[in-house]
Write a protein that holds these residues in place. Structure first.
Motif, PDB file in Angstrom:
ATOM      1  N   TYR A  60     -53.715  41.109  15.849  1.00 57.94           N
ATOM      2  CA  TYR A  60     -53.554  42.326  15.031  1.00 57.94           C
ATOM      3  C   TYR A  60     -54.858  43.117  14.974  1.00 57.94           C
ATOM      4  O   TYR A  60     -54.875  44.333  15.187  1.00 57.94           O
ATOM      5  CB  TYR A  60     -53.106  41.918  13.628  1.00 57.94           C
ATOM      6  CG  TYR A  60     -53.025  43.046  12.628  1.00 57.94           C
ATOM      7  CD1 TYR A  60     -51.981  43.965  12.655  1.00 57.94           C
ATOM      8  CD2 TYR A  60     -53.995  43.187  11.628  1.00 57.94           C
ATOM      9  CE1 TYR A  60     -51.898  44.992  11.739  1.00 57.94           C
ATOM     10  CE2 TYR A  60     -53.917  44.211  10.705  1.00 57.94           C
ATOM     11  CZ  TYR A  60     -52.876  45.110  10.759  1.00 57.94           C
ATOM     12  OH  TYR A  60     -52.805  46.129   9.843  1.00 57.94           O
ATOM     13  N   ALA A  61     -55.965  42.418  14.725  1.00 60.20           N
ATOM     14  CA  ALA A  61     -57.272  43.089  14.627  1.00 60.20           C
ATOM     15  C   ALA A  61     -57.674  43.699  15.972  1.00 60.20           C
ATOM     16  O   ALA A  61     -58.193  44.822  16.023  1.00 60.20           O
ATOM     17  CB  ALA A  61     -58.334  42.104  14.153  1.00 60.20           C
ATOM     18  N   GLN A  62     -57.418  42.996  17.052  1.00 59.93           N
ATOM     19  CA  GLN A  62     -57.764  43.523  18.373  1.00 59.93           C
ATOM     20  C   GLN A  62     -56.911  44.737  18.731  1.00 59.93           C
ATOM     21  O   GLN A  62     -57.397  45.675  19.363  1.00 59.93           O
ATOM     22  CB  GLN A  62     -57.625  42.436  19.434  1.00 59.93           C
ATOM     23  CG  GLN A  62     -58.730  41.407  19.351  1.00 59.93           C
ATOM     24  CD  GLN A  62     -58.574  40.293  20.363  1.00 59.93           C
ATOM     25  OE1 GLN A  62     -57.497  40.092  20.933  1.00 59.93           O
ATOM     26  NE2 GLN A  62     -59.650  39.559  20.574  1.00 59.93           N
ATOM     27  N   LYS A  77     -61.611  53.807   5.577  1.00 63.12           N
ATOM     28  CA  LYS A  77     -61.359  53.112   4.313  1.00 63.12           C
ATOM     29  C   LYS A  77     -62.470  52.137   3.937  1.00 63.12           C
ATOM     30  O   LYS A  77     -62.518  51.669   2.808  1.00 63.12           O
ATOM     31  CB  LYS A  77     -60.048  52.310   4.399  1.00 63.12           C
ATOM     32  CG  LYS A  77     -58.808  53.137   4.635  1.00 63.12           C
ATOM     33  CD  LYS A  77     -57.554  52.302   4.527  1.00 63.12           C
ATOM     34  CE  LYS A  77     -57.411  51.379   5.714  1.00 63.12           C
ATOM     35  NZ  LYS A  77     -56.141  50.617   5.714  1.00 63.12           N
ATOM     36  N   LEU A  78     -63.355  51.825   4.869  1.00 66.62           N
ATOM     37  CA  LEU A  78     -64.355  50.779   4.652  1.00 66.62           C
ATOM     38  C   LEU A  78     -65.663  51.313   4.100  1.00 66.62           C
ATOM     39  O   LEU A  78     -66.003  52.477   4.289  1.00 66.62           O
ATOM     40  CB  LEU A  78     -64.631  50.050   5.974  1.00 66.62           C
ATOM     41  CG  LEU A  78     -63.428  49.392   6.630  1.00 66.62           C
ATOM     42  CD1 LEU A  78     -63.843  48.779   7.956  1.00 66.62           C
ATOM     43  CD2 LEU A  78     -62.831  48.353   5.725  1.00 66.62           C
ATOM     44  N   ALA A  87     -62.132  43.392   8.480  1.00 69.20           N
ATOM     45  CA  ALA A  87     -61.258  44.002   7.478  1.00 69.20           C
ATOM     46  C   ALA A  87     -59.794  43.923   7.923  1.00 69.20           C
ATOM     47  O   ALA A  87     -58.900  43.696   7.102  1.00 69.20           O
ATOM     48  CB  ALA A  87     -61.663  45.450   7.243  1.00 69.20           C
ATOM     49  N   ALA A  88     -59.549  44.075   9.212  1.00 68.71           N
ATOM     50  CA  ALA A  88     -58.180  43.983   9.731  1.00 68.71           C
ATOM     51  C   ALA A  88     -57.645  42.560   9.589  1.00 68.71           C
ATOM     52  O   ALA A  88     -56.472  42.360   9.238  1.00 68.71           O
ATOM     53  CB  ALA A  88     -58.144  44.421  11.194  1.00 68.71           C
ATOM     54  N   HIS A  93     -54.032  38.816   6.616  1.00 64.69           N
ATOM     55  CA  HIS A  93     -53.807  37.645   5.775  1.00 64.69           C
ATOM     56  C   HIS A  93     -53.257  38.029   4.398  1.00 64.69           C
ATOM     57  O   HIS A  93     -52.416  37.314   3.840  1.00 64.69           O
ATOM     58  CB  HIS A  93     -55.098  36.829   5.611  1.00 64.69           C
ATOM     59  CG  HIS A  93     -55.441  36.037   6.838  1.00 64.69           C
ATOM     60  ND1 HIS A  93     -54.585  35.135   7.417  1.00 64.69           N
ATOM     61  CD2 HIS A  93     -56.561  36.002   7.584  1.00 64.69           C
ATOM     62  CE1 HIS A  93     -55.158  34.581   8.464  1.00 64.69           C
ATOM     63  NE2 HIS A  93     -56.361  35.091   8.594  1.00 64.69           N
ATOM     64  N   ALA A  94     -53.693  39.152   3.868  1.00 62.14           N
ATOM     65  CA  ALA A  94     -53.186  39.590   2.568  1.00 62.14           C
ATOM     66  C   ALA A  94     -51.703  39.958   2.646  1.00 62.14           C
ATOM     67  O   ALA A  94     -50.938  39.681   1.716  1.00 62.14           O
ATOM     68  CB  ALA A  94     -53.992  40.786   2.078  1.00 62.14           C
TER      69      ALA A  94
END
Length: 97
Positions: A60-62, A77-78, A87-88, A93-94
Motif C-alpha cells: 500500500y505504501a509503495q 497532510k504531514l 505515514a502510509a 494499520h489504522a
C-alpha cells in the motif's frame, strides 16, 4: 562473544559481515557475535498473519509512493520531517485493525 571499547577499525561498523558475523554497538562498546541460525525456527500462526498484514501495508505504501498525485496529497497532510512511506503504513494499520 568478543567485545571492544576503543576499536578504531570497528567503531563505525554495524550489521552483518557476510553470513558469519554480526557487529553490534551498545553505547561505547562494539560486540561481535555469530550470525544467527534461524533455519529451525518455525513462525507461529500469529507471526505469519502479522507478516502477511505488514506485507500488504508495505505494498500500500509503495503504491502511494509510485503515484505522484497520491504522494503529493499524502505529503500535504504531514508535518515537516515526516515520511510519506511511514505515514502510509500507519494509515493502513489504522484502517485494518
Amino acid at each position: 562473544m568478543a567485545q571492544s571499547t576503543n576499536s578504531l577499525l570497528l567503531r563505525q561498523v554495524r550489521g552483518q559481515i557476510g553470513k558469519q558475523f554480526v557487529v553490534k554497538q551498545y553505547g561505547k562498546k562494539t560486540v561481535i557475535t555469530a550470525y544467527p541460525d534461524m533455519s529451525n525456527v518455525k513462525p507461529s500462526k500469529a507471526q505469519k498473519a502479522n507478516r502477511k498484514q505488514f506485507a500488504k501495508a508495505v505494498a500500500y505504501a509503495q503504491a502511494i509512493l509510485h503515484d505522484p498525485v497520491k504522494k503529493k496529497a499524502f505529503a500535504a497532510k504531514l508535518k515537516k520531517g515526516e515520511s510519506v512511506y511511514h505515514a502510509a503504513i500507519r494509515e493502513f494499520h489504522a484502517k485494518n485493525k
